[in-house]
Design a protein around this motif. Sequence first.
Motif, PDB file in Angstrom:
ATOM      1  N   TYR A 283     123.919 100.038  16.416  1.00  0.00           N
ATOM      2  CA  TYR A 283     122.480  99.522  16.390  1.00  0.00           C
ATOM      3  C   TYR A 283     122.096  99.163  17.585  1.00  0.00           C
ATOM      4  O   TYR A 283     120.725  99.606  18.252  1.00  0.00           O
ATOM      5  CB  TYR A 283     122.422  98.439  15.269  1.00  0.00           C
ATOM      6  N   ARG A 284     122.772  98.565  18.550  1.00  0.00           N
ATOM      7  CA  ARG A 284     122.726  98.247  19.854  1.00  0.00           C
ATOM      8  C   ARG A 284     122.373  99.228  20.828  1.00  0.00           C
ATOM      9  O   ARG A 284     121.108  99.148  21.390  1.00  0.00           O
ATOM     10  CB  ARG A 284     123.632  97.407  20.321  1.00  0.00           C
ATOM     11  N   PHE A 285     123.000 100.339  20.720  1.00  0.00           N
ATOM     12  CA  PHE A 285     122.926 101.253  21.878  1.00  0.00           C
ATOM     13  C   PHE A 285     122.280 102.611  21.342  1.00  0.00           C
ATOM     14  O   PHE A 285     121.528 103.190  22.200  1.00  0.00           O
ATOM     15  CB  PHE A 285     124.414 101.883  22.387  1.00  0.00           C
ATOM     16  N   ASN A 286     122.222 102.932  20.043  1.00  0.00           N
ATOM     17  CA  ASN A 286     121.693 104.075  19.620  1.00  0.00           C
ATOM     18  C   ASN A 286     120.388 103.956  18.846  1.00  0.00           C
ATOM     19  O   ASN A 286     119.613 104.710  18.591  1.00  0.00           O
ATOM     20  CB  ASN A 286     122.693 104.719  18.704  1.00  0.00           C
ATOM     21  N   VAL A 287     120.132 102.650  18.176  1.00  0.00           N
ATOM     22  CA  VAL A 287     118.903 102.454  17.523  1.00  0.00           C
ATOM     23  C   VAL A 287     117.932 101.756  18.400  1.00  0.00           C
ATOM     24  O   VAL A 287     116.818 102.028  18.748  1.00  0.00           O
ATOM     25  CB  VAL A 287     119.116 101.672  16.267  1.00  0.00           C
ATOM     26  N   ARG A 288     118.402 100.493  18.827  1.00  0.00           N
ATOM     27  CA  ARG A 288     117.501  99.618  19.729  1.00  0.00           C
ATOM     28  C   ARG A 288     117.545 100.162  21.043  1.00  0.00           C
ATOM     29  O   ARG A 288     116.527 100.255  21.640  1.00  0.00           O
ATOM     30  CB  ARG A 288     118.032  98.093  19.636  1.00  0.00           C
ATOM     31  N   GLY A 289     118.660 100.364  21.662  1.00  0.00           N
ATOM     32  CA  GLY A 289     118.828 101.088  22.952  1.00  0.00           C
ATOM     33  C   GLY A 289     118.920 100.108  23.888  1.00  0.00           C
ATOM     34  O   GLY A 289     118.449  98.839  23.788  1.00  0.00           O
ATOM     35  N   ILE A 290     119.561 100.325  24.980  1.00  0.00           N
ATOM     36  CA  ILE A 290     119.391  99.801  26.330  1.00  0.00           C
ATOM     37  C   ILE A 290     119.068 100.552  27.377  1.00  0.00           C
ATOM     38  O   ILE A 290     119.539 101.661  27.572  1.00  0.00           O
ATOM     39  CB  ILE A 290     120.864  99.187  26.654  1.00  0.00           C
ATOM     40  N   ASP A 291     118.109 100.378  28.096  1.00  0.00           N
ATOM     41  CA  ASP A 291     117.549 101.177  29.242  1.00  0.00           C
ATOM     42  C   ASP A 291     118.487 100.928  30.306  1.00  0.00           C
ATOM     43  O   ASP A 291     119.152 100.263  31.106  1.00  0.00           O
ATOM     44  CB  ASP A 291     116.364 100.635  29.831  1.00  0.00           C
ATOM     45  N   VAL A 292     119.003 102.721  30.701  1.00  0.00           N
ATOM     46  CA  VAL A 292     119.587 102.955  31.643  1.00  0.00           C
ATOM     47  C   VAL A 292     118.799 103.039  33.009  1.00  0.00           C
ATOM     48  O   VAL A 292     117.797 103.601  33.013  1.00  0.00           O
ATOM     49  CB  VAL A 292     120.196 104.328  31.730  1.00  0.00           C
ATOM     50  N   PRO A 293     119.097 102.102  34.111  1.00  0.00           N
ATOM     51  CA  PRO A 293     118.401 102.253  35.198  1.00  0.00           C
ATOM     52  C   PRO A 293     117.988 103.612  35.954  1.00  0.00           C
ATOM     53  O   PRO A 293     118.843 104.488  35.996  1.00  0.00           O
ATOM     54  CB  PRO A 293     119.047 101.445  36.366  1.00  0.00           C
ATOM     55  N   ALA A 294     116.882 103.716  36.124  1.00  0.00           N
ATOM     56  CA  ALA A 294     116.330 104.986  36.883  1.00  0.00           C
ATOM     57  C   ALA A 294     117.155 105.414  38.290  1.00  0.00           C
ATOM     58  O   ALA A 294     117.465 106.494  38.579  1.00  0.00           O
ATOM     59  CB  ALA A 294     115.063 105.120  37.067  1.00  0.00           C
ATOM     60  N   GLU A 295     117.276 104.256  39.066  1.00  0.00           N
ATOM     61  CA  GLU A 295     117.883 104.127  40.207  1.00  0.00           C
ATOM     62  C   GLU A 295     119.003 103.038  40.101  1.00  0.00           C
ATOM     63  O   GLU A 295     118.756 101.918  39.868  1.00  0.00           O
ATOM     64  CB  GLU A 295     116.993 104.097  41.455  1.00  0.00           C
ATOM     65  N   PHE A 296     120.311 103.402  40.790  1.00  0.00           N
ATOM     66  CA  PHE A 296     121.220 102.239  40.603  1.00  0.00           C
ATOM     67  C   PHE A 296     121.450 101.558  41.997  1.00  0.00           C
ATOM     68  O   PHE A 296     122.047 101.526  43.014  1.00  0.00           O
ATOM     69  CB  PHE A 296     122.537 103.071  40.456  1.00  0.00           C
ATOM     70  N   THR A 297     120.297 100.431  42.050  1.00  0.00           N
ATOM     71  CA  THR A 297     120.194  99.697  43.103  1.00  0.00           C
ATOM     72  C   THR A 297     121.099  98.466  42.731  1.00  0.00           C
ATOM     73  O   THR A 297     121.542  98.111  41.629  1.00  0.00           O
ATOM     74  CB  THR A 297     118.910  99.327  43.530  1.00  0.00           C
ATOM     75  N   GLN A 298     121.351  97.517  43.632  1.00  0.00           N
ATOM     76  CA  GLN A 298     122.206  96.429  43.322  1.00  0.00           C
ATOM     77  C   GLN A 298     121.443  95.461  42.307  1.00  0.00           C
ATOM     78  O   GLN A 298     121.959  94.975  41.365  1.00  0.00           O
ATOM     79  CB  GLN A 298     122.343  95.701  44.670  1.00  0.00           C
ATOM     80  N   GLU A 299     119.993  95.366  42.521  1.00  0.00           N
ATOM     81  CA  GLU A 299     119.240  94.577  41.654  1.00  0.00           C
ATOM     82  C   GLU A 299     119.149  95.242  40.298  1.00  0.00           C
ATOM     83  O   GLU A 299     119.418  94.515  39.033  1.00  0.00           O
ATOM     84  CB  GLU A 299     117.769  94.329  42.107  1.00  0.00           C
ATOM     85  N   SER A 300     119.127  96.469  40.282  1.00  0.00           N
ATOM     86  CA  SER A 300     118.898  97.303  38.884  1.00  0.00           C
ATOM     87  C   SER A 300     120.277  97.012  38.063  1.00  0.00           C
ATOM     88  O   SER A 300     120.628  97.074  36.726  1.00  0.00           O
ATOM     89  CB  SER A 300     118.521  98.721  38.983  1.00  0.00           C
ATOM     90  N   MET A 301     121.469  97.429  38.774  1.00  0.00           N
ATOM     91  CA  MET A 301     122.640  97.173  38.323  1.00  0.00           C
ATOM     92  C   MET A 301     123.021  95.846  37.676  1.00  0.00           C
ATOM     93  O   MET A 301     123.673  95.465  36.624  1.00  0.00           O
ATOM     94  CB  MET A 301     123.845  97.402  39.432  1.00  0.00           C
ATOM     95  N   ARG A 302     122.375  94.710  38.357  1.00  0.00           N
ATOM     96  CA  ARG A 302     122.923  93.329  38.093  1.00  0.00           C
ATOM     97  C   ARG A 302     122.076  93.044  36.924  1.00  0.00           C
ATOM     98  O   ARG A 302     122.568  92.485  35.642  1.00  0.00           O
ATOM     99  CB  ARG A 302     122.144  92.379  39.108  1.00  0.00           C
ATOM    100  N   GLN A 303     120.831  93.416  36.725  1.00  0.00           N
ATOM    101  CA  GLN A 303     119.830  93.543  35.459  1.00  0.00           C
ATOM    102  C   GLN A 303     120.589  94.300  34.130  1.00  0.00           C
ATOM    103  O   GLN A 303     120.574  93.734  33.025  1.00  0.00           O
ATOM    104  CB  GLN A 303     118.562  93.975  35.653  1.00  0.00           C
ATOM    105  N   PHE A 304     121.086  95.445  34.502  1.00  0.00           N
ATOM    106  CA  PHE A 304     121.821  96.405  33.473  1.00  0.00           C
ATOM    107  C   PHE A 304     122.950  95.570  33.236  1.00  0.00           C
ATOM    108  O   PHE A 304     123.329  95.573  31.807  1.00  0.00           O
ATOM    109  CB  PHE A 304     121.946  97.510  34.170  1.00  0.00           C
ATOM    110  N   ASN A 305     123.853  95.159  33.880  1.00  0.00           N
ATOM    111  CA  ASN A 305     124.858  94.337  33.492  1.00  0.00           C
ATOM    112  C   ASN A 305     124.680  93.208  32.951  1.00  0.00           C
ATOM    113  O   ASN A 305     125.425  92.650  31.611  1.00  0.00           O
ATOM    114  CB  ASN A 305     125.824  94.029  34.947  1.00  0.00           C
TER     115      ASN A 305
END
Length: 219
Positions: free
Chosen positions: A129-151
Amino acid sequence: MPSISALLTDPDGFFDRQGSDPSLKGPLVVILAVAAVDTVAAVLQSRFMSQLFEGAGAAGGFLAAIQAVTYLFVVAGPFVVWLLYAGLFHAVSVVFDGDGAFSTTAAFVGWGFVPSVLGSVASAAINYYRFNVRGIDVPAEFTQESMRQFNRALQTGPLVALSAALGIVFTLWSAFLWTFALKHARELTVRQAALTVAVPVLVAVLISLRTLLVAVEVL
């Protein structure tokens, strides 16, 4: 094969009836069931992992290698954990002059993973449900800030907390079964068996507790 309902409702009697030379077939089926559920969960999550690596610019061959290694660990993991717990319990029980073959300890400890089958099913459903239904946005660009938010998105939230809390519950349920398993496998008192089980289980619970605290952003 011995009754699972007997194991869950009367573990003391269940292990007493197994004798000193139990078959490994039943415990192997239990561990195989855990591995099977975990494998299905990994396959269901592979779509998200593909998006993640593609977003990071990983080559197709590298992604295939990562997935192959992941499946290897998913399949082998339950067997490694089974033997690790059995080895630790067997070693700790020496302190209490435990008597009994390691094969008996391994067989009885394997039965104690029955709650892990239910735990794996619950975890697979939550992650699907978490990954395939609700989903988690993958960063378009892997910057330090985007990776921090993604983690942060990966490690926090009510679903992560629920999964960690259920992990603690199922681990403690297994610990209850393992107490009677060690009582009969190593000829211990209930108190001695509980103390034998306590230390390795406490480590597992603390790991899940840390995940829970991170998920609710206490740590």
